[in-house]
Write a protein that holds these residues in place. Structure first.
Motif, PDB file in Angstrom:
ATOM      1  N   ALA A   1      58.471   7.935 -41.618  1.00  0.00           N
ATOM      2  CA  ALA A   1      57.041   8.449 -41.482  1.00  0.00           C
ATOM      3  C   ALA A   1      56.445   7.947 -40.328  1.00  0.00           C
ATOM      4  CB  ALA A   1      56.208   7.953 -42.670  1.00  0.00           C
ATOM      5  N   PRO A   2      55.932   8.601 -39.217  1.00  0.00           N
ATOM      6  CA  PRO A   2      55.431   8.074 -38.185  1.00  0.00           C
ATOM      7  C   PRO A   2      54.359   7.132 -38.462  1.00  0.00           C
ATOM      8  CG  PRO A   2      55.613  10.487 -38.118  1.00  0.00           C
ATOM      9  CD  PRO A   2      56.057  10.256 -39.389  1.00  0.00           C
ATOM     10  N   ARG A   3      54.210   6.179 -37.793  1.00  0.00           N
ATOM     11  CA  ARG A   3      53.342   4.952 -38.099  1.00  0.00           C
ATOM     12  C   ARG A   3      51.785   5.385 -37.374  1.00  0.00           C
ATOM     13  NH1 ARG A   3      57.298   0.087 -36.876  1.00  0.00           N
ATOM     14  NH2 ARG A   3      56.213   0.021 -35.002  1.00  0.00           N
ATOM     15  N   THR A   4      51.740   6.222 -36.511  1.00  0.00           N
ATOM     16  CA  THR A   4      50.644   6.719 -35.890  1.00  0.00           C
ATOM     17  C   THR A   4      50.438   8.092 -35.373  1.00  0.00           C
ATOM     18  OG1 THR A   4      51.334   5.802 -33.838  1.00  0.00           O
ATOM     19  CG2 THR A   4      50.008   4.264 -34.964  1.00  0.00           C
ATOM     20  N   LEU A   5      49.271   8.362 -35.079  1.00  0.00           N
ATOM     21  CA  LEU A   5      49.083   9.771 -34.638  1.00  0.00           C
ATOM     22  C   LEU A   5      49.054   9.640 -32.891  1.00  0.00           C
ATOM     23  CD1 LEU A   5      46.540  11.411 -36.842  1.00  0.00           C
ATOM     24  CD2 LEU A   5      48.832  12.003 -36.871  1.00  0.00           C
ATOM     25  N   GLY A   6      50.041   9.151 -32.170  1.00  0.00           N
ATOM     26  CA  GLY A   6      50.094   8.965 -31.019  1.00  0.00           C
ATOM     27  C   GLY A   6      50.909   7.731 -30.661  1.00  0.00           C
ATOM     28  N   CYS A   7      51.194   7.580 -29.204  1.00  0.00           N
ATOM     29  CA  CYS A   7      51.769   6.227 -28.952  1.00  0.00           C
ATOM     30  C   CYS A   7      51.048   5.035 -29.573  1.00  0.00           C
ATOM     31  CB  CYS A   7      52.120   6.335 -27.501  1.00  0.00           C
ATOM     32  SG  CYS A   7      52.738   4.878 -26.837  1.00  0.00           S
ATOM     33  N   GLU A   8      51.760   4.254 -30.125  1.00  0.00           N
ATOM     34  CA  GLU A   8      51.132   3.152 -30.621  1.00  0.00           C
ATOM     35  C   GLU A   8      50.488   2.105 -29.700  1.00  0.00           C
ATOM     36  OE1 GLU A   8      53.446   0.823 -33.648  1.00  0.00           O
ATOM     37  OE2 GLU A   8      54.535   2.554 -34.225  1.00  0.00           O
ATOM     38  N   GLU A   9      51.343   1.794 -28.625  1.00  0.00           N
ATOM     39  CA  GLU A   9      50.798   0.991 -27.777  1.00  0.00           C
ATOM     40  C   GLU A   9      49.811   1.625 -26.697  1.00  0.00           C
ATOM     41  OE1 GLU A   9      54.813  -0.438 -28.905  1.00  0.00           O
ATOM     42  OE2 GLU A   9      54.038   1.684 -28.435  1.00  0.00           O
ATOM     43  N   CYS A  10      49.992   2.757 -26.220  1.00  0.00           N
ATOM     44  CA  CYS A  10      49.037   3.614 -25.565  1.00  0.00           C
ATOM     45  C   CYS A  10      47.677   3.702 -26.336  1.00  0.00           C
ATOM     46  CB  CYS A  10      49.240   4.913 -25.205  1.00  0.00           C
ATOM     47  SG  CYS A  10      50.763   5.157 -24.055  1.00  0.00           S
ATOM     48  N   LEU A  11      47.562   3.927 -27.541  1.00  0.00           N
ATOM     49  CA  LEU A  11      46.552   3.849 -28.324  1.00  0.00           C
ATOM     50  C   LEU A  11      45.560   2.514 -28.343  1.00  0.00           C
ATOM     51  CD1 LEU A  11      47.435   6.071 -31.325  1.00  0.00           C
ATOM     52  CD2 LEU A  11      45.736   6.777 -29.633  1.00  0.00           C
ATOM     53  N   ALA A  12      46.570   1.449 -28.582  1.00  0.00           N
ATOM     54  CA  ALA A  12      45.852   0.131 -28.525  1.00  0.00           C
ATOM     55  C   ALA A  12      45.610  -0.391 -27.064  1.00  0.00           C
ATOM     56  CB  ALA A  12      47.221  -0.868 -28.825  1.00  0.00           C
ATOM     57  N   GLU A  13      45.979   0.356 -26.020  1.00  0.00           N
ATOM     58  CA  GLU A  13      45.880  -0.189 -24.612  1.00  0.00           C
ATOM     59  C   GLU A  13      44.813   0.757 -24.025  1.00  0.00           C
ATOM     60  OE1 GLU A  13      49.558  -0.806 -22.716  1.00  0.00           O
ATOM     61  OE2 GLU A  13      50.306  -2.170 -24.428  1.00  0.00           O
ATOM     62  N   GLY A  14      44.417   1.862 -24.478  1.00  0.00           N
ATOM     63  CA  GLY A  14      43.645   2.787 -23.871  1.00  0.00           C
ATOM     64  C   GLY A  14      44.412   3.595 -22.937  1.00  0.00           C
ATOM     65  N   MET A  15      45.714   3.876 -22.902  1.00  0.00           N
ATOM     66  CA  MET A  15      46.295   4.674 -22.189  1.00  0.00           C
ATOM     67  C   MET A  15      46.732   5.943 -22.255  1.00  0.00           C
ATOM     68  SD  MET A  15      49.297   1.528 -21.280  1.00  0.00           S
ATOM     69  CE  MET A  15      50.084   2.340 -20.103  1.00  0.00           C
ATOM     70  N   THR A  16      47.146   6.760 -21.566  1.00  0.00           N
ATOM     71  CA  THR A  16      47.296   7.972 -22.075  1.00  0.00           C
ATOM     72  C   THR A  16      48.951   8.323 -21.876  1.00  0.00           C
ATOM     73  OG1 THR A  16      47.349   8.878 -19.486  1.00  0.00           O
ATOM     74  CG2 THR A  16      45.245   8.964 -20.863  1.00  0.00           C
ATOM     75  N   TRP A  17      49.526   9.567 -22.545  1.00  0.00           N
ATOM     76  CA  TRP A  17      50.867   9.867 -22.671  1.00  0.00           C
ATOM     77  C   TRP A  17      51.231  11.318 -22.450  1.00  0.00           C
ATOM     78  CZ3 TRP A  17      48.442   8.415 -27.091  1.00  0.00           C
ATOM     79  CH2 TRP A  17      48.257   9.385 -28.030  1.00  0.00           C
ATOM     80  N   PHE A  18      52.443  11.608 -22.089  1.00  0.00           N
ATOM     81  CA  PHE A  18      52.906  12.889 -21.840  1.00  0.00           C
ATOM     82  C   PHE A  18      53.321  13.565 -23.074  1.00  0.00           C
ATOM     83  CE2 PHE A  18      55.694  16.057 -19.524  1.00  0.00           C
ATOM     84  CZ  PHE A  18      54.554  16.956 -19.076  1.00  0.00           C
ATOM     85  N   HIS A  19      54.556  12.892 -23.435  1.00  0.00           N
ATOM     86  CA  HIS A  19      55.315  13.522 -24.581  1.00  0.00           C
ATOM     87  C   HIS A  19      55.558  12.279 -25.613  1.00  0.00           C
ATOM     88  CE1 HIS A  19      55.984  17.547 -23.394  1.00  0.00           C
ATOM     89  NE2 HIS A  19      56.620  17.244 -22.314  1.00  0.00           N
ATOM     90  N   LEU A  20      55.715  12.437 -26.740  1.00  0.00           N
ATOM     91  CA  LEU A  20      55.845  11.522 -27.817  1.00  0.00           C
ATOM     92  C   LEU A  20      57.343  11.535 -28.281  1.00  0.00           C
ATOM     93  CD1 LEU A  20      52.485  11.424 -29.856  1.00  0.00           C
ATOM     94  CD2 LEU A  20      53.266   9.893 -27.935  1.00  0.00           C
ATOM     95  N   ARG A  21      58.107  10.300 -28.399  1.00  0.00           N
ATOM     96  CA  ARG A  21      59.286  10.112 -29.255  1.00  0.00           C
ATOM     97  C   ARG A  21      58.975   9.310 -30.291  1.00  0.00           C
ATOM     98  NH1 ARG A  21      59.791  13.918 -26.083  1.00  0.00           N
ATOM     99  NH2 ARG A  21      60.519  13.728 -24.195  1.00  0.00           N
ATOM    100  N   LEU A  22      59.712   9.640 -31.318  1.00  0.00           N
ATOM    101  CA  LEU A  22      59.596   8.932 -32.582  1.00  0.00           C
ATOM    102  C   LEU A  22      61.139   8.239 -32.968  1.00  0.00           C
ATOM    103  CD1 LEU A  22      58.271   8.596 -35.324  1.00  0.00           C
ATOM    104  CD2 LEU A  22      59.549  10.648 -36.090  1.00  0.00           C
TER     105      LEU A  22
END
Length: 101
Positions: free
Chosen positions: A15-36
């Motif tokens: 089960a994915p732990r977050t709705l987005g990159c865990e670290e980017c969400l915590a650090e206020g960063m952006t992402w391009f694609h996600l990997r699980l």
């Protein structure tokens, strides 16, 4: 061409732990694609993203198999063997994932 590497036995239904990159969400960063991570459910950003958090997760944990998660891409990748891996299933998304690219 996909193949089954020796690490494929480590693939889990997760089960994915977050709705987005865990670290980017915590650090206020952006992402391009996600990997699980198909061993623990960590959601990280791809190497085209500034954070490259999926690769950093692999280096920190040695969890070798990721899934192209968002957008759903239907492929797996083994960091150790540097090759595509046939996955037994595609992980459903847990709701709407924010777009940051």
């Amino acid at each position: 061409m996909a193949y089954t590497c020796s690490h494929a036995r480590q693939v889990r239904t997760v089960a994915p732990r977050t709705l987005g990159c865990e670290e980017c969400l915590a650090e206020g960063m952006t992402w391009f694609h996600l990997r699980l991570c198909r061993e623990c459910g960590h959601v990280g950003c791809c190497d085209q993203s500034e954070g490259k958090h999926a690769t950093k997760h692999f280096r920190a944990t040695d969890h070798p198999i990721i899934e192209g998660y968002d957008p759903p891409e239907g492929w797996g990748w083994c960091f150790v063997d540097e090759g595509f891996v046939d996955l037994p299933s595609q992980t459903p998304q847990n709701g709407a994932i924010p777009r940051y690219y």
